[in-house]
Write a protein that holds these residues in place. Structure first.
Motif, PDB file in Angstrom:
ATOM      1  N   ILE A   1      -4.121   2.786   3.121  1.00  0.00           N
ATOM      2  CA  ILE A   1      -2.648   3.292   3.391  1.00  0.00           C
ATOM      3  C   ILE A   1      -2.039   2.836   4.422  1.00  0.00           C
ATOM      4  CG2 ILE A   1      -3.313   5.264   1.696  1.00  0.00           C
ATOM      5  CD1 ILE A   1      -3.487   6.983   4.123  1.00  0.00           C
ATOM      6  N   VAL A   2      -0.590   3.264   4.796  1.00  0.00           N
ATOM      7  CA  VAL A   2       0.001   3.314   5.734  1.00  0.00           C
ATOM      8  C   VAL A   2       0.492   4.495   6.202  1.00  0.00           C
ATOM      9  CG1 VAL A   2       1.868   2.232   6.863  1.00  0.00           C
ATOM     10  CG2 VAL A   2       0.781   0.818   5.028  1.00  0.00           C
ATOM     11  N   LEU A   3       0.357   4.973   7.452  1.00  0.00           N
ATOM     12  CA  LEU A   3       0.489   6.301   7.643  1.00  0.00           C
ATOM     13  C   LEU A   3       1.698   6.147   8.762  1.00  0.00           C
ATOM     14  CD1 LEU A   3      -2.145   9.231   8.323  1.00  0.00           C
ATOM     15  CD2 LEU A   3      -0.200   8.993  10.009  1.00  0.00           C
ATOM     16  N   LYS A   4       2.783   6.928   8.678  1.00  0.00           N
ATOM     17  CA  LYS A   4       3.822   6.786   9.581  1.00  0.00           C
ATOM     18  C   LYS A   4       4.004   8.424  10.153  1.00  0.00           C
ATOM     19  CE  LYS A   4       6.120   3.036   7.518  1.00  0.00           C
ATOM     20  NZ  LYS A   4       7.339   2.372   6.823  1.00  0.00           N
TER      21      LYS A   4
ATOM     22  N   THR B   1       8.806   5.569  15.484  1.00  0.00           N
ATOM     23  CA  THR B   1       7.607   5.956  14.564  1.00  0.00           C
ATOM     24  C   THR B   1       6.438   5.128  14.749  1.00  0.00           C
ATOM     25  OG1 THR B   1       9.698   5.939  12.923  1.00  0.00           O
ATOM     26  CG2 THR B   1       7.340   5.772  12.038  1.00  0.00           C
ATOM     27  N   MET B   2       5.522   6.208  15.058  1.00  0.00           N
ATOM     28  CA  MET B   2       4.078   5.329  15.080  1.00  0.00           C
ATOM     29  C   MET B   2       3.582   5.126  13.703  1.00  0.00           C
ATOM     30  SD  MET B   2       2.761   5.468  18.028  1.00  0.00           S
ATOM     31  CE  MET B   2       1.187   5.111  17.667  1.00  0.00           C
ATOM     32  N   VAL B   3       2.994   4.113  13.548  1.00  0.00           N
ATOM     33  CA  VAL B   3       2.606   3.314  12.194  1.00  0.00           C
ATOM     34  C   VAL B   3       0.948   3.130  12.360  1.00  0.00           C
ATOM     35  CG1 VAL B   3       3.004   1.795  10.577  1.00  0.00           C
ATOM     36  CG2 VAL B   3       4.918   2.198  11.872  1.00  0.00           C
ATOM     37  N   TYR B   4       0.253   3.609  11.371  1.00  0.00           N
ATOM     38  CA  TYR B   4      -1.063   3.448  11.170  1.00  0.00           C
ATOM     39  C   TYR B   4      -1.529   3.034  10.037  1.00  0.00           C
ATOM     40  CZ  TYR B   4      -1.065   6.902  15.215  1.00  0.00           C
ATOM     41  OH  TYR B   4      -0.903   7.579  16.400  1.00  0.00           O
ATOM     42  N   HIS B   5      -2.403   1.768   9.894  1.00  0.00           N
ATOM     43  CA  HIS B   5      -2.641   1.115   8.835  1.00  0.00           C
ATOM     44  C   HIS B   5      -4.295   1.673   8.767  1.00  0.00           C
ATOM     45  CE1 HIS B   5       0.767  -1.208   9.050  1.00  0.00           C
ATOM     46  NE2 HIS B   5       0.440  -1.599   8.027  1.00  0.00           N
ATOM     47  N   LEU B   6      -4.855   2.344   7.774  1.00  0.00           N
ATOM     48  CA  LEU B   6      -6.161   2.931   7.506  1.00  0.00           C
ATOM     49  C   LEU B   6      -6.580   2.157   6.565  1.00  0.00           C
ATOM     50  CD1 LEU B   6      -5.581   6.487   7.996  1.00  0.00           C
ATOM     51  CD2 LEU B   6      -6.552   5.188   9.493  1.00  0.00           C
ATOM     52  N   ASP B   7      -7.944   1.900   6.762  1.00  0.00           N
ATOM     53  CA  ASP B   7      -8.787   1.091   5.582  1.00  0.00           C
ATOM     54  C   ASP B   7     -10.052   1.965   5.181  1.00  0.00           C
ATOM     55  OD1 ASP B   7      -9.491  -1.195   4.031  1.00  0.00           O
ATOM     56  OD2 ASP B   7     -11.380  -1.184   5.351  1.00  0.00           O
ATOM     57  N   SER B   8     -10.496   1.868   4.058  1.00  0.00           N
ATOM     58  CA  SER B   8     -11.570   2.458   3.617  1.00  0.00           C
ATOM     59  C   SER B   8     -12.709   1.350   3.343  1.00  0.00           C
ATOM     60  CB  SER B   8     -11.713   3.403   2.355  1.00  0.00           C
ATOM     61  OG  SER B   8     -12.884   3.658   2.069  1.00  0.00           O
ATOM     62  N   THR B   9     -13.734   0.993   4.386  1.00  0.00           N
ATOM     63  CA  THR B   9     -14.622   0.233   4.055  1.00  0.00           C
ATOM     64  C   THR B   9     -15.524   0.514   2.838  1.00  0.00           C
ATOM     65  OG1 THR B   9     -16.160   1.406   5.688  1.00  0.00           O
ATOM     66  CG2 THR B   9     -14.701  -0.632   6.299  1.00  0.00           C
ATOM     67  N   ARG B  10     -15.564   1.475   2.317  1.00  0.00           N
ATOM     68  CA  ARG B  10     -16.607   2.154   1.185  1.00  0.00           C
ATOM     69  C   ARG B  10     -15.800   1.744   0.055  1.00  0.00           C
ATOM     70  NH1 ARG B  10     -17.870   8.302   1.093  1.00  0.00           N
ATOM     71  NH2 ARG B  10     -18.465   7.687   3.209  1.00  0.00           N
ATOM     72  N   PHE B  11     -14.495   1.956  -0.100  1.00  0.00           N
ATOM     73  CA  PHE B  11     -13.668   2.044  -1.445  1.00  0.00           C
ATOM     74  C   PHE B  11     -12.653   0.840  -1.347  1.00  0.00           C
ATOM     75  CE2 PHE B  11     -14.558   6.610  -1.240  1.00  0.00           C
ATOM     76  CZ  PHE B  11     -15.456   6.817  -1.940  1.00  0.00           C
ATOM     77  N   ARG B  12     -12.614   0.268  -0.110  1.00  0.00           N
ATOM     78  CA  ARG B  12     -11.668  -0.863   0.071  1.00  0.00           C
ATOM     79  C   ARG B  12     -10.242  -0.596  -0.557  1.00  0.00           C
ATOM     80  NH1 ARG B  12     -12.665  -3.607   3.847  1.00  0.00           N
ATOM     81  NH2 ARG B  12     -14.864  -4.475   4.097  1.00  0.00           N
TER      82      ARG B  12
ATOM     83  N   TRP C   1       0.901  -1.336  -0.020  1.00  0.00           N
ATOM     84  CA  TRP C   1      -0.054   0.078   0.113  1.00  0.00           C
ATOM     85  C   TRP C   1       0.859   1.258  -0.100  1.00  0.00           C
ATOM     86  CZ3 TRP C   1      -1.816  -3.055   4.655  1.00  0.00           C
ATOM     87  CH2 TRP C   1      -2.529  -4.259   4.102  1.00  0.00           C
ATOM     88  N   PRO C   2       0.320   2.401  -0.539  1.00  0.00           N
ATOM     89  CA  PRO C   2       1.102   3.602  -0.234  1.00  0.00           C
ATOM     90  C   PRO C   2       1.500   3.955   0.973  1.00  0.00           C
ATOM     91  CG  PRO C   2      -0.993   3.894  -1.668  1.00  0.00           C
ATOM     92  CD  PRO C   2      -1.027   2.679  -0.901  1.00  0.00           C
ATOM     93  N   GLU C   3       2.682   4.593   1.135  1.00  0.00           N
ATOM     94  CA  GLU C   3       3.073   4.770   2.626  1.00  0.00           C
ATOM     95  C   GLU C   3       3.331   6.368   2.694  1.00  0.00           C
ATOM     96  OE1 GLU C   3       5.539   0.793   3.681  1.00  0.00           O
ATOM     97  OE2 GLU C   3       6.561   2.636   3.871  1.00  0.00           O
ATOM     98  N   ILE C   4       2.434   7.155   3.418  1.00  0.00           N
ATOM     99  CA  ILE C   4       2.879   8.477   3.745  1.00  0.00           C
ATOM    100  C   ILE C   4       3.312   8.596   5.043  1.00  0.00           C
ATOM    101  CG2 ILE C   4       0.292   8.697   4.513  1.00  0.00           C
ATOM    102  CD1 ILE C   4       0.342  11.485   3.408  1.00  0.00           C
ATOM    103  N   SER C   5       4.485   9.338   5.084  1.00  0.00           N
ATOM    104  CA  SER C   5       5.347   9.713   6.301  1.00  0.00           C
ATOM    105  C   SER C   5       5.308  11.139   6.610  1.00  0.00           C
ATOM    106  CB  SER C   5       6.694   9.197   6.133  1.00  0.00           C
ATOM    107  OG  SER C   5       6.894   7.945   5.610  1.00  0.00           O
ATOM    108  N   PHE C   6       5.193  11.353   7.874  1.00  0.00           N
ATOM    109  CA  PHE C   6       5.462  12.782   8.748  1.00  0.00           C
ATOM    110  C   PHE C   6       6.258  13.195   9.453  1.00  0.00           C
ATOM    111  CE2 PHE C   6       0.620  12.464   7.123  1.00  0.00           C
ATOM    112  CZ  PHE C   6       0.743  13.582   6.529  1.00  0.00           C
ATOM    113  N   GLU C   7       7.160  14.107   9.453  1.00  0.00           N
ATOM    114  CA  GLU C   7       7.944  14.377  10.446  1.00  0.00           C
ATOM    115  C   GLU C   7       7.332  14.912  11.809  1.00  0.00           C
ATOM    116  OE1 GLU C   7      11.287  14.085  10.361  1.00  0.00           O
ATOM    117  OE2 GLU C   7      10.840  13.021   8.299  1.00  0.00           O
ATOM    118  N   SER C   8       8.030  14.753  12.996  1.00  0.00           N
ATOM    119  CA  SER C   8       7.577  15.130  14.003  1.00  0.00           C
ATOM    120  C   SER C   8       6.966  16.554  14.047  1.00  0.00           C
ATOM    121  CB  SER C   8       8.441  14.918  15.175  1.00  0.00           C
ATOM    122  OG  SER C   8       9.591  15.370  14.956  1.00  0.00           O
ATOM    123  N   GLY C   9       6.004  16.920  14.653  1.00  0.00           N
ATOM    124  CA  GLY C   9       5.439  18.488  14.614  1.00  0.00           C
ATOM    125  C   GLY C   9       4.604  18.785  13.692  1.00  0.00           C
ATOM    126  N   ALA C  10       4.254  17.738  12.624  1.00  0.00           N
ATOM    127  CA  ALA C  10       3.101  18.105  11.684  1.00  0.00           C
ATOM    128  C   ALA C  10       1.846  17.810  12.504  1.00  0.00           C
ATOM    129  CB  ALA C  10       3.230  16.911  10.608  1.00  0.00           C
TER     130      ALA C  10
END
Lengths: 183, 152
Positions: B81-84, B67-78, B25-34
Motif C-alpha cells: 500500500i501507499v500511505l500518505k 505530503t509524506m509518502v510511505y510505500h509499505l510491503d508485506s514480505t509474508r503476503f506480497r 496499489w491502494p492509497e490511504i491518506s491521513f490529514e495532519s493531526g491523525a
C-alpha cells in the motif's frame, strides 16, 4: 568507378631522403614525440553518470577505441594521460576532479564528454548542485556534444585530440613560450 | 490479499481515512493531526496485513503543504500500500519511524536534509548529503540560491 585512396590524415611526420640502397628519414624531435604521444593516450577510469556507459561501449568490441591507442584505461591518475569527463560534475565532485587532474603527469589532456560536462546540460537551469561546465574547474581540450554522445562521437573526439596533439606544442610548452616573451 | 480486499480491510480499520485505488496499489491518506504511530502499529501488527517492510519513503512539496509518502510491503503476503500523511508547511513535524522500520533512519535523514521535515524521535537527525553548514532545504519549491542557481 574511381577508387580514391586517402592518405592517413597525419602520416609519420617527416620526409624520406632517398640515398642509394634505401633512405633516411628526416624529421624534428618535437614532431616525432607528438606523433608517438598521440598514438598512446591512456585514459583515466572516470565516469560520473550515463556518459560513462557510452564510454564503456566505445571501449568494448563493437567500437573498440583501442584501434586509436586508448585501450589502457588506468584506475590511477598518476599513470593517465587523458581524463574523459563522462558525466555530470556536481559541486561536491568538483574538488575531487581538480585533485585527480592535478595528480596526472604532464602533458595531460581533458575531454568534456556530453552536455553536462560541457555546460551543465539539462542541469543548467534551476539546479543548486551542478557545476555549469567542467571548464570552470579544469581546462578542457575537446568538447563533445550529445546527451549522451554516441560512441562514434567520442571516437571523433579522441581523433580530434590526437590531431590537436600532433599539430603543435603542449600546454606547458606554450606557457613557457609566453613566459619567455614576457607576457 | 488483492487490492480490493485490502481496500475493504483498510476501510474497516481506518474509517476516518480516505482510501482510493492508485495506479498500482491502494492509497490511504491521513490529514495532519491523525495519530500516525498507532496507524503504523496497526498496519504492521495486524495478522492479515503484516506490513513488515518499508521500501520507499519520500516527501512532496505542494507549496501549501507537505505530503509524506510511505510505500509499505508485506514480505509474508506480497501486497503493498501507499500511505500518505499531510503536514503543515509552518510546522513540518512527524513521528520518526526509525524504531519501527530501521530502513527509514537513512530515508528520514535525507528527507530532513532536502525538505527540512523534523522527525520526532529520530536518533541522529542531521544532514546526510549536503554539508553541515548548508542553509535552507533545496527540494522545497521556494528554495533560492542566487549564486549557484540560474532561474528559468
Amino acid at each position: 568507378m574511381d577508387v580514391i585512396i586517402t592518405e592517413p590524415s597525419t602520416p609519420f611526420p617527416g620526409s624520406v631522403h632517398e640515398v642509394p640502397g634505401g633512405g633516411i628519414v628526416l624529421s624534428t624531435l618535437d614532431d616525432v614525440i607528438n606523433w608517438a604521444r598521440s598514438n598512446s593516450l591512456w585514459p583515466l577510469v572516470f565516469g560520473t553518470s550515463c556518459c560513462a556507459i557510452e564510454m564503456m561501449s566505445a571501449a568494448s568490441a563493437k567500437y573498440d577505441f583501442s584501434r586509436f591507442g586508448f585501450e589502457v584505461a588506468r584506475a590511477t591518475p598518476r599513470q593517465a594521460d587523458v581524463i574523459i569527463i563522462a558525466g555530470t560534475i556536481v559541486n561536491k565532485m568538483a574538488p575531487v576532479l581538480k585533485r585527480l587532474f592535478d595528480q596526472m603527469p604532464d602533458p595531460k589532456y581533458v575531454i568534456a564528454m556530453g552536455a553536462c560536462a560541457t555546460s551543465g546540460g539539462p542541469f543548467f537551469y534551476n539546479t543548486y548542485s551542478v557545476v555549469k561546465g567542467a571548464d570552470h574547474v579544469i581546462p578542457v581540450d575537446v568538447y563533445v556534444a550529445g546527451c549522451p554522445p554516441r560512441p562514434e562521437a567520442l571516437l571523433h573526439a579522441l581523433i580530434t585530440l590526437q590531431e590537436k596533439i600532433k599539430s603543435g606544442l603542449t600546454r606547458d610548452q606554450i606557457r613557457a613560450q609566453f613566459q619567455e616573451d614576457g607576457k | 490479499m488483492g487490492n480490493e480486499e485490502l481496500i475493504v480491510k483498510l476501510q474497516e480499520l481506518f474509517p476516518a481515512a480516505s482510501i482510493i485505488q492508485g495506479n498500482d496499489w491502494p492509497e490511504i491518506s491521513f490529514e495532519s493531526g491523525a495519530d500516525f504511530l498507532s496507524t503504523i502499529d496497526v498496519l504492521k501488527s495486524d495478522q492479515t496485513l503484516a506490513f513488515d517492510y518499508l521500501f520507499c519513503e519520500t516527501c512532496v512539496d505542494w507549496k501549501t503543504h507537505f505530503t509524506m509518502v510511505y510505500h509499505l510491503d508485506s514480505t509474508r503476503f506480497r501486497h503493498n500500500i501507499v500511505l500518505k500523511y499531510k503536514l503543515d508547511r509552518e510546522t513540518p513535524e512527524i513521528d520518526s519511524l526509525s524504531f519501527v522500520y530501521r530502513t527509514s533512519e537513512q530515508h528520514e535523514r535525507e528527507i530532513f536534509d532536502l525538505f527540512g521535515i523534523i522527525f520526532k524521535g529520530h536518533p541522529n537527525l542531521k544532514r546526510i548529503l549536503l554539508t553541515e553548514d548548508w542553509v535552507g532545504y533545496p527540494l522545497r519549491k521556494d528554495y533560492d540560491d542566487p549564486i549557484n542557481m540560474i532561474k528559468l
